[in-house]
Write a protein that holds these residues in place. Structure first.
Motif, PDB file in Angstrom:
ATOM      1  N   GLY A 173      59.899  59.307  21.025  1.00  0.00           N
ATOM      2  CA  GLY A 173      60.143  58.706  22.337  1.00  0.00           C
ATOM      3  C   GLY A 173      58.880  58.610  23.175  1.00  0.00           C
ATOM      4  O   GLY A 173      58.609  57.580  23.798  1.00  0.00           O
ATOM      5  N   ILE A 174      58.096  59.672  23.159  1.00  0.00           N
ATOM      6  CA  ILE A 174      56.836  59.680  23.924  1.00  0.00           C
ATOM      7  C   ILE A 174      55.856  58.679  23.326  1.00  0.00           C
ATOM      8  O   ILE A 174      55.199  57.923  24.055  1.00  0.00           O
ATOM      9  CB  ILE A 174      56.248  61.101  23.967  1.00  0.00           C
ATOM     10  N   ALA A 175      55.762  58.647  21.988  1.00  0.00           N
ATOM     11  CA  ALA A 175      54.853  57.704  21.326  1.00  0.00           C
ATOM     12  C   ALA A 175      55.296  56.257  21.548  1.00  0.00           C
ATOM     13  O   ALA A 175      54.458  55.371  21.707  1.00  0.00           O
ATOM     14  CB  ALA A 175      54.765  58.021  19.833  1.00  0.00           C
ATOM     15  N   ALA A 176      56.607  56.015  21.562  1.00  0.00           N
ATOM     16  CA  ALA A 176      57.101  54.661  21.836  1.00  0.00           C
ATOM     17  C   ALA A 176      56.717  54.237  23.250  1.00  0.00           C
ATOM     18  O   ALA A 176      56.230  53.124  23.460  1.00  0.00           O
ATOM     19  CB  ALA A 176      58.617  54.590  21.644  1.00  0.00           C
ATOM     20  N   LEU A 177      56.927  55.130  24.206  1.00  0.00           N
ATOM     21  CA  LEU A 177      56.542  54.839  25.592  1.00  0.00           C
ATOM     22  C   LEU A 177      55.053  54.507  25.667  1.00  0.00           C
ATOM     23  O   LEU A 177      54.664  53.520  26.295  1.00  0.00           O
ATOM     24  CB  LEU A 177      56.880  56.030  26.496  1.00  0.00           C
ATOM     25  N   ALA A 178      54.227  55.327  25.022  1.00  0.00           N
ATOM     26  CA  ALA A 178      52.777  55.093  25.039  1.00  0.00           C
ATOM     27  C   ALA A 178      52.443  53.748  24.388  1.00  0.00           C
ATOM     28  O   ALA A 178      51.580  52.999  24.892  1.00  0.00           O
ATOM     29  CB  ALA A 178      52.057  56.227  24.323  1.00  0.00           C
ATOM     30  N   SER A 179      53.122  53.413  23.295  1.00  0.00           N
ATOM     31  CA  SER A 179      52.863  52.143  22.622  1.00  0.00           C
ATOM     32  C   SER A 179      53.189  50.956  23.517  1.00  0.00           C
ATOM     33  O   SER A 179      52.416  49.987  23.568  1.00  0.00           O
ATOM     34  CB  SER A 179      53.687  52.050  21.332  1.00  0.00           C
ATOM     35  N   PHE A 180      54.305  51.038  24.226  1.00  0.00           N
ATOM     36  CA  PHE A 180      54.649  49.949  25.150  1.00  0.00           C
ATOM     37  C   PHE A 180      53.627  49.847  26.265  1.00  0.00           C
ATOM     38  O   PHE A 180      53.264  48.753  26.694  1.00  0.00           O
ATOM     39  CB  PHE A 180      56.066  50.133  25.703  1.00  0.00           C
ATOM     40  N   TRP A 181      53.123  50.971  26.718  1.00  0.00           N
ATOM     41  CA  TRP A 181      52.092  50.968  27.766  1.00  0.00           C
ATOM     42  C   TRP A 181      50.812  50.326  27.226  1.00  0.00           C
ATOM     43  O   TRP A 181      50.209  49.479  27.889  1.00  0.00           O
ATOM     44  CB  TRP A 181      51.834  52.394  28.253  1.00  0.00           C
ATOM     45  N   PHE A 182      50.382  50.743  26.002  1.00  0.00           N
ATOM     46  CA  PHE A 182      49.173  50.157  25.413  1.00  0.00           C
ATOM     47  C   PHE A 182      49.320  48.654  25.210  1.00  0.00           C
ATOM     48  O   PHE A 182      48.338  47.921  25.331  1.00  0.00           O
ATOM     49  CB  PHE A 182      48.833  50.826  24.078  1.00  0.00           C
TER      50      PHE A 182
ATOM     51  N   LEU B 240      58.975  52.956  16.370  1.00  0.00           N
ATOM     52  CA  LEU B 240      58.988  54.389  16.677  1.00  0.00           C
ATOM     53  C   LEU B 240      60.318  54.792  17.294  1.00  0.00           C
ATOM     54  O   LEU B 240      60.893  55.815  16.930  1.00  0.00           O
ATOM     55  CB  LEU B 240      57.840  54.744  17.633  1.00  0.00           C
ATOM     56  N   TYR B 241      60.803  53.991  18.216  1.00  0.00           N
ATOM     57  CA  TYR B 241      62.080  54.312  18.852  1.00  0.00           C
ATOM     58  C   TYR B 241      63.231  54.168  17.856  1.00  0.00           C
ATOM     59  O   TYR B 241      64.062  55.072  17.718  1.00  0.00           O
ATOM     60  CB  TYR B 241      62.340  53.426  20.081  1.00  0.00           C
ATOM     61  N   LEU B 242      63.291  53.035  17.181  1.00  0.00           N
ATOM     62  CA  LEU B 242      64.424  52.754  16.300  1.00  0.00           C
ATOM     63  C   LEU B 242      64.499  53.729  15.123  1.00  0.00           C
ATOM     64  O   LEU B 242      65.583  54.227  14.799  1.00  0.00           O
ATOM     65  CB  LEU B 242      64.358  51.313  15.799  1.00  0.00           C
ATOM     66  N   ILE B 243      63.366  54.026  14.518  1.00  0.00           N
ATOM     67  CA  ILE B 243      63.368  54.935  13.368  1.00  0.00           C
ATOM     68  C   ILE B 243      63.323  56.391  13.825  1.00  0.00           C
ATOM     69  O   ILE B 243      64.130  57.214  13.385  1.00  0.00           O
ATOM     70  CB  ILE B 243      62.199  54.617  12.416  1.00  0.00           C
ATOM     71  N   GLY B 244      62.377  56.690  14.707  1.00  0.00           N
ATOM     72  CA  GLY B 244      62.155  58.080  15.106  1.00  0.00           C
ATOM     73  C   GLY B 244      63.228  58.666  15.992  1.00  0.00           C
ATOM     74  O   GLY B 244      63.371  59.890  16.065  1.00  0.00           O
TER      75      GLY B 244
END
Length: 159
Positions: A147-156, A95-99
């Motif tokens: 960025g928000i989805a990447a943060l959430a993914s790392f949290w999950f 998500l971070y790298l592509i998005g």
């Protein structure tokens, strides 16, 4: 080696994703709407100034340093695929790298370059500014959400 560093790398990737996503959120929520209220020549001049000043060591470290950390997290996720949370780690990294990184390089930077090349006071400038506001902001929304989805993914991944 990566396995031992992975918890620290995940933390850095999460913080970096949140910081960079937050910068883009600010642009989507009030910077660009504020610039859109200006006459085209003033909006173009202000955005060109912002684009020049954005290329600072601090912001570039946040943007591309987080990308580097995400590459390492993705490698760690693939190497430890059987570990709990690996799918979330890979998802957050992609998500971070592509998005963020890919979208920035393919869409936002060329739009910035086109804006820098136009005469702000010309009719072409006004037309480009209108198109720029629509396209740049749309891609910035993608970066914000990524960025928000990447943060959430790392949290999950850590749950």
């Amino acid at each position: 080696m990566i396995a031992k560093l992975l918890p620290t790398l995940i933390f850095i990737a999460a913080i970096g994703s949140g910081v960079v996503g937050g910068v883009f959120f600010a642009f989507s929520s009030f910077v660009m709407p504020g610039l859109a209220r200006m006459p085209a020549a003033g909006g173009i001049a202000a955005m060109n100034s912002i684009n020049v000043t954005a290329v600072t060591p601090l912001f570039m470290t946040a943007l591309f340093g987080t990308a580097l950390v995400c590459v390492l997290v993705a490698i760690g996720a693939v190497m430890g695929w059987s570990q709990s949370g690996s799918l979330w780690l890979l998802a957050g990294s992609l998500l971070y790298l592509i998005g963020i990184v890919v979208v920035t390089m393919i869409f936002n930077v060329p739009l910035n370059d086109a804006l820098a090349a136009v005469d702000p006071a010309s009719g072409n400038g006004a037309g480009l500014w209108s198109r720029y506001l629509n396209e740049w902001v749309m891609w910035n929304h993608v970066r914000t959400i990524s960025g928000i989805a990447a943060l959430a993914s790392f949290w999950f991944a850590t749950r």
